[in-house]
Design an enzyme around this catalytic site. Structure first.
Site, PDB file in Angstrom:
ATOM      1  N   LYS A 195     102.280 -12.145  97.102  1.00 30.79           N
ATOM      2  CA  LYS A 195     103.043 -12.698  95.977  1.00 30.79           C
ATOM      3  C   LYS A 195     104.241 -11.789  95.678  1.00 30.79           C
ATOM      4  O   LYS A 195     105.358 -12.253  95.513  1.00 30.79           O
ATOM      5  CB  LYS A 195     102.125 -12.833  94.760  1.00 30.79           C
ATOM      6  CG  LYS A 195     102.816 -13.381  93.557  1.00 30.79           C
ATOM      7  CD  LYS A 195     101.865 -13.605  92.388  1.00 30.79           C
ATOM      8  CE  LYS A 195     102.672 -13.968  91.152  1.00 30.79           C
ATOM      9  NZ  LYS A 195     101.857 -14.156  89.964  1.00 30.79           N
TER      10      LYS A 195
ATOM     11  N   GLU B  24      99.023  -2.119 100.940  1.00 27.90           N
ATOM     12  CA  GLU B  24      98.189  -2.457 102.098  1.00 27.90           C
ATOM     13  C   GLU B  24      98.867  -3.501 102.981  1.00 27.90           C
ATOM     14  O   GLU B  24      98.917  -3.373 104.206  1.00 27.90           O
ATOM     15  CB  GLU B  24      96.838  -3.026 101.631  1.00 27.90           C
ATOM     16  CG  GLU B  24      95.954  -2.051 100.884  1.00 27.90           C
ATOM     17  CD  GLU B  24      96.186  -2.060  99.375  1.00 27.90           C
ATOM     18  OE1 GLU B  24      97.316  -2.377  98.928  1.00 27.90           O
ATOM     19  OE2 GLU B  24      95.235  -1.729  98.645  1.00 27.90           O
TER      20      GLU B  24
ATOM     21  N   GLY C 224      97.866 -14.409  91.330  1.00 28.25           N
ATOM     22  CA  GLY C 224      97.420 -14.108  92.692  1.00 28.25           C
ATOM     23  C   GLY C 224      96.049 -14.702  93.002  1.00 28.25           C
ATOM     24  O   GLY C 224      95.839 -15.338  94.032  1.00 28.25           O
ATOM     25  N   ARG C 225      95.087 -14.525  92.066  1.00 27.79           N
ATOM     26  CA  ARG C 225      93.723 -15.005  92.338  1.00 27.79           C
ATOM     27  C   ARG C 225      93.579 -16.503  92.119  1.00 27.79           C
ATOM     28  O   ARG C 225      92.496 -17.057  92.273  1.00 27.79           O
ATOM     29  CB  ARG C 225      92.725 -14.217  91.496  1.00 27.79           C
ATOM     30  CG  ARG C 225      93.006 -14.193  90.022  1.00 27.79           C
ATOM     31  CD  ARG C 225      92.199 -13.112  89.317  1.00 27.79           C
ATOM     32  NE  ARG C 225      92.579 -12.943  87.924  1.00 27.79           N
ATOM     33  CZ  ARG C 225      93.581 -12.178  87.499  1.00 27.79           C
ATOM     34  NH1 ARG C 225      94.333 -11.523  88.375  1.00 27.79           N
ATOM     35  NH2 ARG C 225      93.854 -12.063  86.217  1.00 27.79           N
TER      36      ARG C 225
ATOM     37  N   GLU D 288      88.499  -9.739  87.956  1.00 29.79           N
ATOM     38  CA  GLU D 288      89.892  -9.353  87.699  1.00 29.79           C
ATOM     39  C   GLU D 288      90.425 -10.114  86.484  1.00 29.79           C
ATOM     40  O   GLU D 288      91.327  -9.643  85.798  1.00 29.79           O
ATOM     41  CB  GLU D 288      90.772  -9.619  88.938  1.00 29.79           C
ATOM     42  CG  GLU D 288      92.087  -8.876  88.913  1.00 29.79           C
ATOM     43  CD  GLU D 288      92.825  -8.886  90.242  1.00 29.79           C
ATOM     44  OE1 GLU D 288      92.837  -7.864  90.950  1.00 29.79           O
ATOM     45  OE2 GLU D 288      93.408  -9.943  90.575  1.00 29.79           O
TER      46      GLU D 288
ATOM     47  N   HIS E 246      65.587 -11.577 101.361  1.00 30.34           N
ATOM     48  CA  HIS E 246      64.948 -10.479 102.096  1.00 30.34           C
ATOM     49  C   HIS E 246      65.648  -9.161 101.823  1.00 30.34           C
ATOM     50  O   HIS E 246      65.486  -8.199 102.580  1.00 30.34           O
ATOM     51  CB  HIS E 246      64.936 -10.808 103.590  1.00 30.34           C
ATOM     52  CG  HIS E 246      64.200 -12.084 103.869  1.00 30.34           C
ATOM     53  ND1 HIS E 246      62.840 -12.139 104.040  1.00 30.34           N
ATOM     54  CD2 HIS E 246      64.630 -13.371 103.902  1.00 30.34           C
ATOM     55  CE1 HIS E 246      62.466 -13.393 104.219  1.00 30.34           C
ATOM     56  NE2 HIS E 246      63.540 -14.166 104.124  1.00 30.34           N
TER      57      HIS E 246
ATOM     58  N   LYS F  63      96.691   2.416  91.821  1.00 25.85           N
ATOM     59  CA  LYS F  63      97.835   2.214  92.726  1.00 25.85           C
ATOM     60  C   LYS F  63      98.847   3.336  92.555  1.00 25.85           C
ATOM     61  O   LYS F  63      99.355   3.903  93.525  1.00 25.85           O
ATOM     62  CB  LYS F  63      98.538   0.885  92.418  1.00 25.85           C
ATOM     63  CG  LYS F  63      97.855  -0.345  92.929  1.00 25.85           C
ATOM     64  CD  LYS F  63      98.760  -1.558  92.668  1.00 25.85           C
ATOM     65  CE  LYS F  63      98.023  -2.860  92.882  1.00 25.85           C
ATOM     66  NZ  LYS F  63      98.805  -4.041  92.537  1.00 25.85           N
TER      67      LYS F  63
HETATM   68  O1  F6P Z   1      95.888  -5.346  92.995  1.00 21.41           O
HETATM   69  C1  F6P Z   1      95.633  -6.559  92.426  1.00 21.41           C
HETATM   70  C2  F6P Z   1      96.543  -7.642  92.942  1.00 21.41           C
HETATM   71  O2  F6P Z   1      97.744  -7.618  92.233  1.00 21.41           O
HETATM   72  C3  F6P Z   1      95.867  -8.996  92.837  1.00 21.41           C
HETATM   73  O3  F6P Z   1      95.970  -9.544  91.586  1.00 21.41           O
HETATM   74  C4  F6P Z   1      96.569  -9.752  93.909  1.00 21.41           C
HETATM   75  O4  F6P Z   1      95.889 -10.908  94.267  1.00 21.41           O
HETATM   76  C5  F6P Z   1      96.604  -8.713  95.002  1.00 21.41           C
HETATM   77  O5  F6P Z   1      96.838  -7.489  94.315  1.00 21.41           O
HETATM   78  C6  F6P Z   1      97.654  -8.922  96.061  1.00 21.41           C
HETATM   79  O6  F6P Z   1      98.935  -8.971  95.519  1.00 21.41           O
HETATM   80  P1  F6P Z   1     100.152  -9.547  96.346  1.00 21.41           P
HETATM   81  O7  F6P Z   1      99.854 -10.968  96.672  1.00 21.41           O
HETATM   82  O8  F6P Z   1     101.342  -9.386  95.473  1.00 21.41           O
HETATM   83  O9  F6P Z   1     100.270  -8.727  97.616  1.00 21.41           O
END
Ligand code: F6P
Length: 540
Positions: free
Chosen positions: A205, A211, A265-266, A351, A382, A510
């Site tokens: 987003k 990452e 995002g979620r 979240e 199990h 972060k």
């Molecule tokens: O770290 C949390 C977050 O901001 C989530 O809310 C989001 O889904 C995820 O990181 C990834 O964010 P982006 O889509 O901006 O890479």
């Protein structure tokens, strides 16, 4: 807390005390219509909540609590595209992405329907080309593999749904998902892939997430090393709200798909973030998935309280969390293809509702979101079910199961289905000390052995569960499931008066990771201001 809310909570606590000595099994014995009274059908979809220790009065009191929170007005504000995410001054209009009617969709005073439909058509056209082999790599070969690079909402939704709907992916490319900054994730994924036949989708987003940017840069370097710089535009697509940042990466603008800041995002699986899913299952099935979400939006807006599935889910959660002090919620799909659904819900729920301040910044006077966890049944039986049956904490459970098998083997499905219902029954019914003794006696054990073993064989029962029973795990059903949980989370946020659409709690870690990375890599020697443990660990 307003007076009306405090009164509603006290009434619920008083009612819970009155119910304390009642056993759920007795409620079933007393009322042969209990299943009918405490279940809701939405055509072939069934929500059974009769195994919670509740009565009609519980529901009436929960309805009063919702009313004290002006629940209807809050839901209307959400659907009206108001800036319900106040800290970020944004709407949370993911429902607009799956609204298959023709009505205008107003966000911030603008009708966003044309934008949504145009972007969706672009996604579908590219998905069709990637599936059919019309979209090709730099050497002219069609794509056999697609790697989605993203994390959180830009990974969990597409990864969960692609796996859930894998039977609908036949004939399309193989799908892979890389999320972790641990280089092992990308390396292991690429190990057996032919880069000349691989398409990467960079999903983010913000297009700044550490990452995703690290994985995208490494994947880009691999493509450049194998196929040359010019190949980047043929082997990468991107999904983001930050099209300016995407441009810097060198991705062909015809393979860049946007969405908007009013999609959290979620909550973004319904948007262009669903590109990997659309490639996997095709545009018609993706539309069915949207239809499922839309079914639930209509239901959430229109169904009366006592038949409103997400509202009931949310308020039952409040009953357990706030009135009975239960701190966790298990989600157990008896559906192997929903293996990632609990992880998906962890982000959606934790979240969203893992907050300690109300919308106006005051400390919340009561507990908010529970810990969400789960694994597919029967595997969980199990592993951790021992604690669910006999541990000292009561953990409510959601069971999800299909009436019909998706695999050809109905014998396996019969075993799966029987296990699901058996567990739900065992959690509710339990086994008393006398019943345990009678069972041991029937096995011919001595009285001494019976006394020794019986306490270990007691099951307290009254362990509440809901069962979601659907015909089969098809795209529309999956859309329904996801939207049900979205609105459940929203319902609870209204009761707790928190903002479920921001996530400031992810920021501090972060920031510190950005501060530590150069030190760990020996690019910066200054450890000033770090605590002794952190410096000690780095030194070691
Ligand atoms: O770290 C949390 C977050 O901001 C989530 O809310 C989001 O889904 C995820 O990181 C990834 O964010 P982006 O889509 O901006 O890479």
């Amino acid at each position: 807390m307003s007076d009306a809310v405090a009164v509603a909570f006290s009434a619920l606590k008083f009612h819970a005390d009155a119910l304390a000595q009642t056993r759920t099994r007795d409620l079933f014995a007393e009322n042969p219509a209990r299943f009918k009274n405490f279940s809701v059908k939405l055509d072939d979809f069934l929500f059974d909540f009769s195994k919670h220790k509740i009565t009609r009065e519980t529901l009436t009191l929960l309805a009063s609590l919702a009313e004290a929170r002006k629940f209807d007005a809050r839901r209307d504000a959400l659907f009206a595209g108001e800036a319900v995410n106040a800290t970020e001054r944004r709407a949370a209009m993911h429902m607009a992405l799956r609204d298959l009617s023709q009505r205008p969709l107003i966000v911030g005073g603008e009708n966003v329907r044309p934008l949504i439909e145009a972007e969706r058509e672009k996604v579908f056209a590219f998905a069709r080309a990637a599936r059919s082999g019309d979209a090709r790599g730099a050497t002219g070969l069609p794509f056999t593999d697609v790697v989605n690079i993203g994390i959180g909402g830009s990974d969990l939704g597409p990864a969960m749904a692609t796996r859930a709907l894998s039977p609908y992916g036949a004939g399309g490319p193989r799908m892979h998902f890389v999320s972790n900054v641990d280089g092992a994730d990308l390396a292991d994924t690429l190990q057996n892939l032919d880069l000349a036949r691989t398409l990467f989708i960079v999903s983010s987003k913000t297009f700044t997430t550490q990452e995703t940017m690290a994985n995208a840069a490494s994947a880009r370097a691999r493509v450049v090393a194998a196929l040359g710089e010019a190949a980047v535009k043929s082997h990468f697509a991107a999904v983001s709200t930050r099209l300016d940042k995407v441009a810097e990466f060198g991705i062909d603008p015809t393979r860049v798909f946007g969405f908007w800041d009013w999609v959290g995002g979620r909550y973004s699986l319904w948007s262009s973030i669903g590109l990997a899913l659309a490639i996997s299952i095709g545009s018609e099935n993706f539309t069915q998935f949207l239809q499922g979400g839309y079914d639930i939006d209509e239901h959430f807006r229109d169904a009366p309280f006592e038949r409103n599935i997400p509202t009931l889910m949310g308020l039952l959660g409040v009953w357990h969390r706030n009135v009975l002090g239960r701190c966790a919620q298990a989600v157990i799909p008896y559906d192997q293809r929903l293996a990632r659904f609990p992880a998906y819900l962890q982000q959606l729920d934790m979240e969203s509702n893992g907050k300690s301040v109300t919308r106006d910044g005051a400390p919340t006077p009561y507990e908010t979101g529970p810990v969400i966890f789960g694994e597919p049944g029967t595997n969980g039986q199990h592993a951790f079910f021992q604690l669910l049956h006999q541990g000292t904490d009561v953990i409510p459970i959601d069971f999800l199961v299909a009436a019909e098998p998706t695999a050809a083997d109905s014998h396996h499905h019969a075993l799966l289905f029987a296990n699901c219902l058996a567990q739900a029954e065992a959690f509710m019914r339990g086994r008393t000390l006398n019943e345990a003794k009678a069972q041991l006696r029937a096995q011919g054990l001595s009285e001494e052995e019976i006394e020794r073993l019986a306490p270990h064989k007691v099951f307290p029962g009254d362990r509440p569960s809901s069962v979601f029973l659907y015909r089969r795990l098809d795209p529309r059903t999956l859309g329904r499931l996801v939207a049900l949980y979205e609105h459940k989370v929203f319902t609870q946020s209204v009761i707790w008066d928190i903002n479920p659409f921001d996530q400031w709690g992810v920021e501090l870690g972060k920031e510190l990771a950005n501060r530590l990375a150069p030190i760990v890599e020996n690019r910066d020697a200054s450890t000033a201001g770090l605590d002794a443990s952190t410096t000690g660990l780095i030194d070691w």
